[in-house]
Write an enzyme that holds these catalytic residues in place. Structure first.
Site, mmCIF file in Angstrom:
data_model
loop_
_atom_site.group_PDB
_atom_site.id
_atom_site.type_symbol
_atom_site.label_atom_id
_atom_site.label_comp_id
_atom_site.label_asym_id
_atom_site.label_seq_id
_atom_site.Cartn_x
_atom_site.Cartn_y
_atom_site.Cartn_z
ATOM 1 N N ASP A 48 41.105 43.357 41.648
ATOM 2 C CA ASP A 48 39.782 42.744 41.810
ATOM 3 C C ASP A 48 39.459 42.716 43.302
ATOM 4 O OD1 ASP A 48 37.596 41.087 42.025
ATOM 5 O OD2 ASP A 48 38.353 39.552 40.641
ATOM 6 N N HIS A 49 38.546 43.572 43.711
ATOM 7 C CA HIS A 49 38.262 43.696 45.149
ATOM 8 C C HIS A 49 37.462 42.518 45.691
ATOM 9 C CE1 HIS A 49 38.237 45.458 48.973
ATOM 10 N NE2 HIS A 49 38.054 46.730 48.650
ATOM 11 N N ARG A 50 37.056 41.593 44.807
ATOM 12 C CA ARG A 50 36.422 40.371 45.317
ATOM 13 C C ARG A 50 37.493 39.413 45.812
ATOM 14 N NH1 ARG A 50 33.796 38.193 40.041
ATOM 15 N NH2 ARG A 50 35.962 38.562 39.507
ATOM 16 N N VAL A 96 40.893 40.246 46.551
ATOM 17 C CA VAL A 96 41.803 40.796 47.559
ATOM 18 C C VAL A 96 41.202 42.050 48.171
ATOM 19 C CG1 VAL A 96 43.969 39.919 46.592
ATOM 20 C CG2 VAL A 96 43.040 42.089 45.771
ATOM 21 N N PRO A 105 34.668 44.083 40.411
ATOM 22 C CA PRO A 105 34.606 45.361 41.139
ATOM 23 C C PRO A 105 36.031 45.915 41.269
ATOM 24 C CG PRO A 105 33.697 43.520 42.436
ATOM 25 C CD PRO A 105 34.427 42.930 41.287
#
Ligand code: CAO
Length: 541
Positions: A513-515, A517, A337
């Protein structure tokens, strides 16, 4: 007895697939749909099932052979009327035996194997339900008079969390089924009687496992029908609880690596059947073979387009690097994401400094472009904001925190995009980084990078500054945490509190990567980076 050749079925367009497993031997008795051999194409494997119940007479392939649709792989002998007749006779004879003699055998030990061809009537019992009790009978899949193979589903029961098959304890003829849909049954309950066909003793009933609870149905007068796969059935009760499928189908799905809830169910009450599983595999093989985009992502495949209908075209093969890049991009784009944050770094002073150092750098044989400064600044930011120097663990449940700073550098080469990795960037000086960046870019363009030269980065810098553009959204090179897209420097009017002044502004785009951070971590990283680029003296702090 009738013989029939066994042929490779429709392989969904695949051709010349490898035989990777022979699942039966000559002389084996198989049920219809049992796996006979396993074949494997480029991207998937599938069973070749028995076209009917019978005995394997010959097998004309071995592991490692290649087969195509329609190829003969062996012969099967149908167990015909003759066999059934002799079974009937044998059954009549066995009925003469006093029932009382069989009872103690059932309670204490396995019955002696019946002579070849002798049929024995035995009760069919509900196997160990893995702790479930009084489960519903939701389906009756056979009727009195039906011929069944050992392990064939007879009825389907449903507990709180899953449904399961009650398999036939032996090959033979169903004499009666004593339950109906809607009844409740528990472990050990008798659900019917089967006239088991014993073949030379080989298909003799299994040793009677002591039932966990006394059977509520009439006392056992024939050998117990407890199936031999209790442990398997127990497990089946607990997996994929929302999916309705029998143990045989679940086993096949496990062997094929298929997630059952992806398979379209066409059986009664939405049960996944073996045919459904084969149809699913066939579809996947077809998609994989056609290279369709979207396989496994639930995306509709891209339509096939003949571009020549719009004008002259020249279709040429992609390079290996291009193909790998395309696959990686799809994988990363679909799995990670992405969020992209933008900022401009005021590098007016950095540029003044860089230009003042160029002559000295050239004397040392080094080209001092903005890239080594970007590498050094990004390394400092990764050290200053360690919450950004992370990767999401493969299991999706852990964060890997890194105590090293390796940075990838995207290089545009005639064969495609390559990303060599510069190690321990935080420990190297600007000249050293400039030299290494140049060497790596040359090695990439000459095709001399080794696999290790492209592994282990925490982060990547992709500079299109020399080419142009005001901004772009780079794709994270997973499992790295982020990527910095650098666009072309331009002079912009910047308000200094009193007046607009011309400043050299460098557009930056940070995808992450929003998973792994959150926006806060990325925001702090970007702000630190912009500040360091705005005043490189900070690198000394
Ligand atoms: N703005 C303005 N000018 C810039 C600049 C920027 N952001 N970045 C570099 N330049 C200048 C350099 O200073 C150099 O000029 P001088 O020689 O006058 O100093 C000139 O552009 C050419 O630089 P370069 O490309 O030879 O070297 P580099 O260090 O800037 O870049 C490398 C090296 C390997 C990153 C680059 O050659 C490259 O391949 N970039 C493409 C990366 C890419 O494809 N990214 C996309 C990946 S995602 O699809």
């Amino acid at each position: 007895m009738a013989k029939q050749v066994i042929k490779v079925p429709d392989l969904g367009g695949a051709d010349q697939v490898d035989v990777i497993e022979i699942a039966v031997a000559v002389g084996d008795t198989v049920a219809e749909e049992d796996a006979l051999i396993v074949v494997e194409g480029d991207k998937a494997s599938m069973d070749v099932p028995a076209p009917m119940a019978g005995k394997i007479l010959s097998l004309s392939v071995k592991e490692g052979d290649k087969v195509s649709e329609g190829d003969v792989i062996g012969e099967i002998e149908v167990v015909g009327e003759a066999a059934a007749d002799s079974a009937e006779e044998a059954a009549e004879e066995s009925k003469q035996e006093p029932a009382a003699e069989a009872a103690p055998v059932a309670e204490e030990a396995a019955p002696a194997p019946a002579p070849a061809g002798e049929a024995v009537e035995q009760e069919i019992k509900v196997p160990d339900l893995g702790g479930a009790d009084a489960v519903d009978v939701i389906e009756i899949t056979v009727a009195a008079g039906d011929e069944v193979g050992e392990g064939d589903s007879l009825i389907v029961v449903e507990g709180d969390k899953a449904s399961m098959d009650v398999p036939s304890p032996a090959a033979g003829t169903i004499v009666s089924i004593s339950v109906k849909e809607g009844d409740k049954v528990s472990t050990g309950d008798v659900i019917g009687v089967i006239k088991a066909q014993a073949e030379g003793g080989a298909a003799a009933p299994e040793p009677a496992a002591p039932a966990p609870a006394p059977a509520p149905a009439p006392a056992a007068q024939a050998p117990s029908a407890a199936p031999k796969r209790d442990h398997q059935l127990e497990r089946d009760l607990t997996v994929s609880a929302e999916v309705y499928a029998g143990p045989a189908v679940r086993k096949l799905a496990r062997e094929l690596g298929v997630t059952l809830n992806k398979v379209k169910a066409t059986g009664p009450r939405n049960r996944v059947t073996k045919d459904d599983l084969h149809a699913y595999i066939k579809e996947q093989v077809q998609k994989a073979e056609s290279g369709a985009v979207g396989v496994g992502a639930g995306l509709p495949p891209m339509p096939e387009i003949d571009f020549s209908q719009f004008g002259p075209v020249n279709v040429e093969p992609m390079s290996k690097i291009h193909k790998i890049t395309a696959a990686n991009m799809s994988r990363n784009w679909l799995n990670v994401p992405h969020v992209t944050q933008f900022d401009d770094a005021d590098i007016t002073e950095l540029e003044d400094f860089r230009k003042s150092m160029k002559a000295e750098a050239e004397k040392r044989g080094v080209r001092l472009t903005p890239v080594p400064f970007l590498l050094k600044a990004a390394a400092a930011a990764l050290r200053a904001e360690p919450s950004f120097n992370v990767s999401l663990h493969n299991d999706g449940e852990q964060i890997v925190r890194k105590d090293y700073v390796h940075i990838g550098m995207a290089v545009d080469t005639p064969k495609g995009l390559m990303v060599p990795v510069i190690r321990d960037v935080d420990k190297k000086g600007l000249y050293e980084l400039a030299e290494e960046a140049t060497e790596m870019a040359l090695a990439a363009r000459d095709g001399k990078l080794k696999p290790r030269d492209m592994q282990g980065a925490c982060f990547t810098i992709s500079s299109l500054g020399a080419i142009g553009g005001t901004g772009f959204t780079p794709i994270v090179n997973a499992p790295e945490v982020g990527i910095l897209g650098v666009s072309k420097l331009s002079v912009q009017p910047v308000w200094n509190g009193k007046e607009f002044v011309p400043r050299q502004m460098l557009p930056l785009a940070l995808s992450y990567d929003h998973r792994a951070v959150n926006g806060g971590d990325a925001g702090r990283f970007m702000t630190y980076l912009v500040n360091v680029l705005g005043d490189v003296r900070r690198l000394l702090l």
